[in-house]
Design an enzyme around this catalytic site. Structure first.
Site, PDB file in Angstrom:
ATOM      1  CG  ASP A 113      -2.038   1.014   1.119  1.00 57.64           C
ATOM      2  OD1 ASP A 113      -3.203   0.595   1.083  1.00 57.64           O
ATOM      3  OD2 ASP A 113      -1.744   2.237   1.052  1.00 57.64           O
ATOM      4  CB  ILE A 114       0.961   4.135  -2.305  1.00 57.14           C
ATOM      5  CG1 ILE A 114       2.102   4.961  -2.866  1.00 57.14           C
ATOM      6  CG2 ILE A 114      -0.274   4.984  -2.110  1.00 57.14           C
ATOM      7  CD1 ILE A 114       1.852   5.452  -4.290  1.00 57.14           C
TER       8      ILE A 114
ATOM      9  CG  ASN B 265     -12.865  -0.672   3.731  1.00 59.05           C
ATOM     10  OD1 ASN B 265     -13.206  -1.262   4.748  1.00 59.05           O
ATOM     11  ND2 ASN B 265     -11.804   0.108   3.688  1.00 59.05           N
TER      12      ASN B 265
ATOM     13  CG  HIS C 241     -14.550   3.781   6.161  1.00 61.09           C
ATOM     14  ND1 HIS C 241     -14.508   5.103   6.519  1.00 61.09           N
ATOM     15  CD2 HIS C 241     -15.297   3.163   7.104  1.00 61.09           C
ATOM     16  CE1 HIS C 241     -15.175   5.270   7.641  1.00 61.09           C
ATOM     17  NE2 HIS C 241     -15.670   4.105   8.022  1.00 61.09           N
ATOM     18  CD  GLN C 242     -14.930  -0.197  -2.723  1.00 59.62           C
ATOM     19  OE1 GLN C 242     -16.150  -0.284  -2.537  1.00 59.62           O
ATOM     20  NE2 GLN C 242     -14.298  -0.930  -3.601  1.00 59.62           N
ATOM     21  CB  VAL C 243     -10.724   5.463  -1.304  1.00 64.73           C
ATOM     22  CG1 VAL C 243     -10.177   6.534  -2.232  1.00 64.73           C
ATOM     23  CG2 VAL C 243     -11.052   6.058   0.063  1.00 64.73           C
TER      24      VAL C 243
ATOM     25  CG  HIS D 132      -8.764  -2.573  -2.253  1.00 61.82           C
ATOM     26  ND1 HIS D 132      -9.704  -1.905  -3.011  1.00 61.82           N
ATOM     27  CD2 HIS D 132      -8.626  -1.864  -1.116  1.00 61.82           C
ATOM     28  CE1 HIS D 132     -10.105  -0.826  -2.354  1.00 61.82           C
ATOM     29  NE2 HIS D 132      -9.482  -0.786  -1.190  1.00 61.82           N
ATOM     30  CG  PHE D 133      -9.225  -9.097   0.456  1.00 60.35           C
ATOM     31  CD1 PHE D 133      -9.719  -9.136  -0.842  1.00 60.35           C
ATOM     32  CD2 PHE D 133      -9.900  -9.788   1.447  1.00 60.35           C
ATOM     33  CE1 PHE D 133     -10.881  -9.843  -1.144  1.00 60.35           C
ATOM     34  CE2 PHE D 133     -11.060 -10.502   1.148  1.00 60.35           C
ATOM     35  CZ  PHE D 133     -11.551 -10.531  -0.143  1.00 60.35           C
TER      36      PHE D 133
HETATM   37  P1  5GP Z   1      -9.852   1.703   0.524  1.00 60.70           P
HETATM   38  O1  5GP Z   1     -10.144   2.864   1.442  1.00 60.70           O
HETATM   39  O2  5GP Z   1     -10.477   1.888  -0.843  1.00 60.70           O
HETATM   40  O3  5GP Z   1     -10.220   0.391   1.149  1.00 60.70           O
HETATM   41  O4  5GP Z   1      -8.293   1.688   0.358  1.00 60.70           O
HETATM   42  C1  5GP Z   1      -7.597   2.090  -0.772  1.00 60.70           C
HETATM   43  C2  5GP Z   1      -6.117   1.897  -0.492  1.00 60.70           C
HETATM   44  O5  5GP Z   1      -5.410   1.994  -1.704  1.00 60.70           O
HETATM   45  C3  5GP Z   1      -5.517   2.944   0.457  1.00 60.70           C
HETATM   46  O6  5GP Z   1      -4.927   2.304   1.583  1.00 60.70           O
HETATM   47  C4  5GP Z   1      -4.488   3.653  -0.407  1.00 60.70           C
HETATM   48  O7  5GP Z   1      -3.326   4.025   0.313  1.00 60.70           O
HETATM   49  C5  5GP Z   1      -4.194   2.645  -1.481  1.00 60.70           C
HETATM   50  N1  5GP Z   1      -3.807   3.229  -2.760  1.00 60.70           N
HETATM   51  C6  5GP Z   1      -4.486   4.152  -3.473  1.00 60.70           C
HETATM   52  N2  5GP Z   1      -3.850   4.441  -4.624  1.00 60.70           N
HETATM   53  C7  5GP Z   1      -2.744   3.656  -4.646  1.00 60.70           C
HETATM   54  C8  5GP Z   1      -1.685   3.488  -5.591  1.00 60.70           C
HETATM   55  O8  5GP Z   1      -1.605   4.124  -6.631  1.00 60.70           O
HETATM   56  N3  5GP Z   1      -0.727   2.578  -5.283  1.00 60.70           N
HETATM   57  C9  5GP Z   1      -0.764   1.839  -4.130  1.00 60.70           C
HETATM   58  N4  5GP Z   1       0.215   0.964  -3.933  1.00 60.70           N
HETATM   59  N5  5GP Z   1      -1.745   1.966  -3.218  1.00 60.70           N
HETATM   60  C10 5GP Z   1      -2.726   2.868  -3.477  1.00 60.70           C
END
Ligand code: 5GP
Ligand code: ZN
Length: 140
Positions: free
Chosen positions: A29-30, A89, A95-97, A102-103
């Site tokens: 995760d970034i 999520n 809280h899904q972005v 993704h897990f």
């Molecule tokens: P969500 O809130 O949707 O469950 O989590 C999305 C996750 O994706 C976040 O933890 C965020 O840091 C990660 N993320 C978003 N964009 C990127 C990316 O371009 N590369 C990586 N490695 N992680 C990403």
């Protein structure tokens, strides 16, 4: 297709790749919430869990399991042992972005880092549970 995770799978956007199989891709995760926070995704575009075909889902959890070993998280609750959370999520309100399933595998080594969980539990209500159970059983 503008999905950022599809682009990562295709190598159009760089990632710190971990395990890749026919159905699954995993990477760091970034913006980690703890060291070793990684993401495990199906190589199938779908926003929510119910959109993903079973063969992709079946392949994914063993990958998560291998990563727990690589991250030294696979101790069995010895007093000094580490814990971890698996988080998935679905939907903005949850809280899904990123709208590609993704897990998260999030190491929990101390109370300061990793996932914090809000858990608003109700009092146990057997009558309510029984009613819901009956309704669900009829659908399953
Ligand atoms: P969500 O809130 O949707 O469950 O989590 C999305 C996750 O994706 C976040 O933890 C965020 O840091 C990660 N993320 C978003 N964009 C990127 C990316 O371009 N590369 C990586 N490695 N992680 C990403
Ligand atoms: Zn996608």
């Amino acid at each position: 297709m503008s999905c950022i995770f599809c682009k990562i799978i295709k190598g159009e956007i760089p990632s710190f790749k971990l395990i890749e199989t026919k159905f699954t891709y995993s990477f760091l995760d970034i913006q980690p919430t703890a060291e070793g926070h990684c993401l495990i995704i199906p190589k199938f575009h779908g926003a929510k869990l119910h959109n993903i075909p079973d063969e992709y889902l079946a392949d994914l959890l063993p990958v998560v399991k291998k990563l727990t070993t690589a991250l030294d998280l696979d101790t069995n609750n010895t007093p000094e042992g580490s814990g971890y959370n698996i988080l998935q999520n679905n939907g903005r309100i949850a809280h899904q972005v990123v709208d590609h399933v993704h897990f998260h595998l999030i190491p929990k080594k101390d109370s300061e880092t990793g996932l914090g969980v809000g858990w608003p539990a109700e009092e146990t209500d057997f009558a309510k549970l029984e009613k819901l159970h009956k309704k669900l059983q009829e659908k399953l």
